[in-house]
Write a protein that holds these residues in place. Structure first.
Motif, PDB file in Angstrom:
ATOM      1  N   LEU A  83       0.729  -1.188   0.011  1.00 29.98           N
ATOM      2  CA  LEU A  83      -0.146  -0.131  -0.308  1.00 29.98           C
ATOM      3  C   LEU A  83       0.625   1.435  -0.273  1.00 29.98           C
ATOM      4  N   LEU A  84       1.680   1.247   0.566  1.00 31.70           N
ATOM      5  CA  LEU A  84       3.021   2.411   1.332  1.00 31.70           C
ATOM      6  C   LEU A  84       3.572   2.637  -0.263  1.00 31.70           C
ATOM      7  N   ILE A  85       4.278   1.527  -0.693  1.00 30.46           N
ATOM      8  CA  ILE A  85       4.925   2.013  -2.350  1.00 30.46           C
ATOM      9  C   ILE A  85       3.959   2.534  -3.398  1.00 30.46           C
ATOM     10  N   SER A  86       2.671   1.707  -3.312  1.00 31.48           N
ATOM     11  CA  SER A  86       1.505   2.339  -4.289  1.00 31.48           C
ATOM     12  C   SER A  86       1.110   3.440  -4.572  1.00 31.48           C
ATOM     13  N   ILE A  87       0.969   4.247  -3.067  1.00 33.85           N
ATOM     14  CA  ILE A  87       0.706   5.333  -2.187  1.00 33.85           C
ATOM     15  C   ILE A  87       1.814   6.557  -2.760  1.00 33.85           C
ATOM     16  N   ASN A  88       3.295   5.983  -2.994  1.00 35.81           N
ATOM     17  CA  ASN A  88       4.316   7.027  -3.926  1.00 35.81           C
ATOM     18  C   ASN A  88       4.635   7.696  -2.489  1.00 35.81           C
ATOM     19  N   HIS A 110       1.720  -0.346 -12.864  1.00 34.08           N
ATOM     20  CA  HIS A 110       1.301   0.254 -12.019  1.00 34.08           C
ATOM     21  C   HIS A 110       2.784   0.599 -11.137  1.00 34.08           C
ATOM     22  N   ARG A 142       2.170   8.305 -11.779  1.00 34.90           N
ATOM     23  CA  ARG A 142       1.545   7.736 -10.343  1.00 34.90           C
ATOM     24  C   ARG A 142       0.892   8.223  -9.426  1.00 34.90           C
ATOM     25  N   PHE A 151      -5.684  -3.946  -4.099  1.00 32.51           N
ATOM     26  CA  PHE A 151      -4.826  -5.191  -3.715  1.00 32.51           C
ATOM     27  C   PHE A 151      -5.918  -6.480  -3.401  1.00 32.51           C
TER      28      PHE A 151
END
Ligand SMILES: Nc1ncnc2c1ncn2[C@@H]1O[C@H](COP(=O)(O)OP(=O)(O)O)[C@@H](O)[C@H]1O
Ligand SMILES: [Mg+2]
Lengths: 234, 238
Positions: free
Chosen positions: A133-138, B54, B74, B81
């Motif tokens: 999650l944290l990687i995805s939210i950058n 992604h 991004r 998920f």
């Protein structure tokens, strides 16, 4: 059995009369340990978080070292700090030997690895949970660490409590670097050692009970704080 | 928000792990809008492909280009998920989290989060711990959290796997609404019924490669390859 009983009585008496010497010694114990605890936590918790989220070259080495340092005999820490602070040592000019500051330094060295190891364990678990999650939210590295520290705060509280327990009950190192000087560096544990040596078991036991009461009170207080905070949120 | 995200073009995109090709080489184009449904047997690489596009799986060769710089791209995407990640916080704090990360004031973030909680049907449980929610509620939370930043594109990896019919229907409704609001969705699914209900385009993945790609109607009515036809029949495809 008689010693235990008279120790209890004496402890009770010392406490209810607010025995000035006891108050002084207990206050110093608490002050030194809490100061060491705050400093150690400020070092150990961010270090633990960094070790959990960041891959760098010496990461594994640092973790192994930290775990090894956890088992460091406090007496040896005391000895090393003594040598460093003694007049001929590299930090001798600062004149810190046989001061509360020296005791704080020794306690910090003793509990940083302990707090960091326990904290690292739970932060790493949380990080595997949060990673995607944290990687995805950058998120930035700083936001990552702040999120982990905040969301793991209960486990971190336990880690600091372990540090407190270790520091408040420590005797070998602070005896060496503090010198157990009356009205200057005498704390509960060193006073107990002294009174035991003198054969005044009742007073030693009295001080011991006060020490236990202090440790338990601080533990309960912190847990209680943690609980009210939790109930307010969840 | 600026709509300079699309088109996305993947050219010979590939990801390997320990020498084994997990996905690729893949050539794929996304023009934005609608639902692109990634289907294929277990282990075909659906999850990995979504992560690759992604940017959360490492591209080992080839390119993936957006119409804008990667950092900006991004920020216009989010990811849901298969197993939702629940922050150890309340429902409201979970949904508000991406906004807080982007520097929104607490009051503003929470107000928007409340609104999104209502939209996905979690309005009554915003102060509960996210950890005590049911699977369906957690997935709805994850979707609200993914939408709160108003992304142009949302990836969803089997969002309804292991959910019951009622929860699946509610989530599909949210996804339809999102699609109609103009957000592009790239999702994977196991459930061919869901694929038929939601897909505009179908990407049929096999052994890490795009085996067949077509408009949903075309694909479901007249699949070209024998493997796609077999997969649609429910046969085991290897
Ligand atoms: N972390 C990983 N390490 C090694 N192989 C992996 C990893 N994750 C997935 N794979 C492999 O990559 C392939 C694609 O997996 P995945 O993308 O999860 O497929 P799907 O989502 O279609 O089931 C599978 O062969 C799987 O075994
Ligand atoms: Mg998958």
């Amino acid at each position: 059995m008689g010693d235990l009983w008279s120790g209890l009585l004496q402890a009770f008496w010392l406490v209810i009369t607010f025995d000035p010497e006891l108050v002084e010694i207990a206050g110093r114990s608490l002050r030194i340990t809490l100061t060491a605890l705050v400093i150690a936590s400020l070092i150990a918790l961010p270090l633990a978080a960094l070790l959990a989220v960041r891959r760098f070259r010496w990461r594994r080495t640092v973790i192994a070292l930290m775990n090894a340092l956890m088992g460091l005999p406090p007496v040896v820490v005391g000895l090393v700090v003594y040598v460093l602070l003694s007049r001929s040592g590299p930090f001798g000019v600062m004149g810190l030997l046989f001061t509360p500051t020296a005791m704080i330094i020794a306690q910090v060295i003793i509990i940083v690895p302990l707090i960091a190891s326990i904290a690292h364990q739970s932060l790493r678990e949380l990080w595997t949970e949060y990673h995607d999650l944290l990687i995805s939210i950058n998120v930035t590295q700083g936001q990552k660490i702040r999120t982990l520290l905040w969301d793991a705060r209960r486990a971190l509280l336990t880690a600091t409590l372990a540090g407190f327990g270790r520091a408040i009950g420590e005797v070998g190192a602070i005896m060496i670097v503090g010198g157990n000087i009356d009205h200057a560096t005498r704390v509960l544990t060193t006073a107990i050692a002294l009174e035991t040596g003198r054969g005044d078991f009742a007073l030693a036991l009295g001080l011991g009970f006060v020490l236990i009461a202090l440790a338990v009170t601080v533990n309960l207080a912190i847990h209680w704080l943690g609980r009210t905070e939790r109930e307010g949120r969840w | 928000m600026v709509s300079d995200l699309f088109p996305m073009t993947a050219r010979q995109a590939q990801t390997t792990r320990r020498g084994k090709v997990l996905v690729g080489p893949v050539d794929l184009r996304l023009d934005g809008g609608g639902v692109a449904m990634v289907i294929g047997p277990n282990g075909a690489g659906k999850t990995t492909l979504l992560h690759l596009l992604h940017g959360t799986a490492r591209l080992t060769s080839g390119t993936i280009e957006w119409a804008c710089p990667l950092e900006a791209a991004r920020n216009q995407q989010s990811f849901v998920f298969q197993r939702p990640v629940m922050l150890r916080r309340t429902v409201l704090e979970n949904i508000a989290y991406p906004l807080r990360i982007r520097g929104h004031q607490r009051a503003d973030a929470y107000e928007q989060a409340r609104d999104w909680a209502d939209r996905v049907g979690l309005g009554a449980m915003i102060d509960r711990s996210a950890l005590v929610l049911s699977g369906g509620e957690q997935q709805k939370l994850a979707i609200a959290r993914a939408l709160i930043t108003r992304p142009r594109l949302v990836f969803l990896d089997e969002p309804c796997a292991s959910l019951d019919g009622a929860a699946t229907r509610e989530i599909e409704q949210v996804l339809q609404d999102t699609r109609e609001a103009g957000t592009a969705l790239v999702m994977s699914t196991h459930d061919m019924g869901q694929a038929r209900r939601l897909a505009d385009r179908v990407v049929f993945l096999l052994h890490g490669r795009v085996h067949e790609e077509a408009a949903a109607n075309t694909f479901f009515e007249a699949p070209v390859t024998t493997q796609a036809a077999a997969f649609l029949r429910g046969d085991i495809v290897e």
